[in-house]
Design an enzyme around this catalytic site. Sequence first.
Site: not given
Length: 704
Positions: A168, A264
């Site tokens: 990511h 996250c």
Amino acid sequence: MTSSIRFLMCAPDHYDVDYVINPWMEGNVHKSSRDRAVEQWQGLYHILKDRAVVDLVKAQPGVPDMVFTANAGLVLGNEVVLSRFFHKERQGEEPFFKQWFVEQGFTVHELPKDLPFEGAGDALLDREGRWLWAGYGFRSELDSHPYLAKWLDIEVLSLRLMDERFYHLDTCFCPLTDGYLLYYPPAFDSYSNRLIELRVPAEKRIIVDEKDAVNFACNAVNVNRVVIMNKATDGLKQQLKTAGFEVLETPLTEFLKAGGAAKCLTLRVTEPIIPDHRAIATIESRILRLEGHLLDSGLINRALDLIVEGGGSFQVLNFNLGEQRQSTSSAEVKVTAPSHEVMETLVSQLIDLGAVPPPQEVCDINTETVTLPGVAPDDFYVTTIYPTEVRVNCQWVKVQKQRMDGAIVVSNTPQGPIAQCKLLRDLQVGDRVIVGTEGIRTVRKTESREQRNTQEFSFMASGVSSERRVELVVEQIAWEMRQIRDQGGKVVVTAGPVVIHTGGGEHLARLIREGYVQALLGGNAIAVHDIEQSIMGTSLGIDMKRGVSVNGGHRHHLKVINTIRRCGSIANAVEQGVLTSGVLYECIKNRIPFVLAGSIRDDGPLPDTQMDLIKAQEEYARLIEGADLILMLSSMLHSIGVGNMTPAGVKMVCVDINPAVVTKLSDRGSVESIGVVTDVGLFLSLLVQQLDRLTSRYQVAQLV
């Protein structure tokens, strides 16, 4: 505390590592401590509660990664783009996050079902609100970025992720207050790094090393001048302090086991709209068509791999599989690239594979006019070895004089439009040169399965190997040369002086004498050492019969150069009886044209050696025209030069003891080219023997 900044979090009530969908999870399935995870999550939660408002979404059983709320969606103002998770293991989170956003009054945008996009994990706003950084490559597709630009009315800058550990964008990239950026450059491709450097001044780029990167230092939460992260080295903390930031470390090692940390575990849901931003996406898409035996030839795989490896993404719109053994397949593929520059590079490579736009897409190529002699427009299309056609007035026009590394010039004549390859040095003011890649296609031969698998004497498939039986390769080459000679075809030989040093000169001379060679290309050296052997019996001063050095032999090549210069030319030396045998002798006696291209290291040179490089190239190109087979014998520079001048469809054999030389020629991509790693003297000896066998068989057949 009162704050305009709000975050969304999800308690780790059901958190665990239940599956593997990234490298961090490998070896950690069911090895996370729930108690430590709760403790570490609470630590982050309370740090944020002291500096912002934290909302909670209820954790749900069966979706353990819901704790990573950064992936819920992407928020800007009152708009949210809901995530479309790549892995089925996380897709169950989508309805719960959607419900939360709807209940909070957000306008929810949903991407097409099969278009992955993983929210603020892969889309990060510049903290000054000027643009959106959007990642792609592992979890989010490039095709999602135009939707982000449209729905959020913001400029989107696409960054390609290259390291699977940083799957990511927020694992390796963290925009900070006042235009600063914390990031790990090796996680991105060169185009993305260049884009970052263009947008973020050097003094505001804070680069982390691998030690900090793998501790997820970039997976940080930025609240004004505070940066909250799992862990940082003293060096990184000092860099951030110098830039005016306070670093707060809070252990999040239990979440690292699932591939996440501070960023996250949070989603910022108060992202203000900057009035002067604009919806811009530099992303470009084109539809291309592929035809042929796409599956069994591997063509479709090569094309799709090329797109991904080149920084793009694809969507197969249509695929029609051939129903019979001889039927060809076709596919229409939508290619997406992060910029026009990347798209042009991708399309150029796909054109080399035979990809074309659908006929209705392009009616005319784009051209620009040459304004300086010998200088092409900046974006000119660079030609390949493959037969090429260009779209002019809605018709395909074949490009004449096809060769590698040229430009295509289009002109109108009373007989219709003409397109031809020209080298840069040959361009003239007023020439219309094709630019870009639209309206161009290469014509690739489609082979049947029978041709590829069962034709006994079909020319060998492209490739290089030192492990093939040389005798088998030579047998096929000999058969091909015999066919070409008997049918009045043309074989061109490019040879280096090693041919003479290894004792292959007598065999090459015989091939010329017996009509197997129609042109010879080489340098000054092969001619000098061939003539030295013929006149002095030595090559580089070595007696060719005894294999020993001759006293004073190192002067022999200069003596023969002087002798030929006295005669005025090699032809004169033959006529005067000075030169009575050898490769060049046979060329003169059998009227076989040859070109000797000079170089800076040449002694003499011989009077026949062309020391004007451009003229030598032109003469090489002239003799290559119409060739059916080119035999390259131990001459790296001349072989590579000839390879670049030769269009596809001409069979090429490169023989050299050095595997790097034959690999270089094989890399041209021509299916008619092979490399043979062996001693060139041995190769020529075997070739002559095999031709003798073919002649004997032919004579026996005639008698029968």
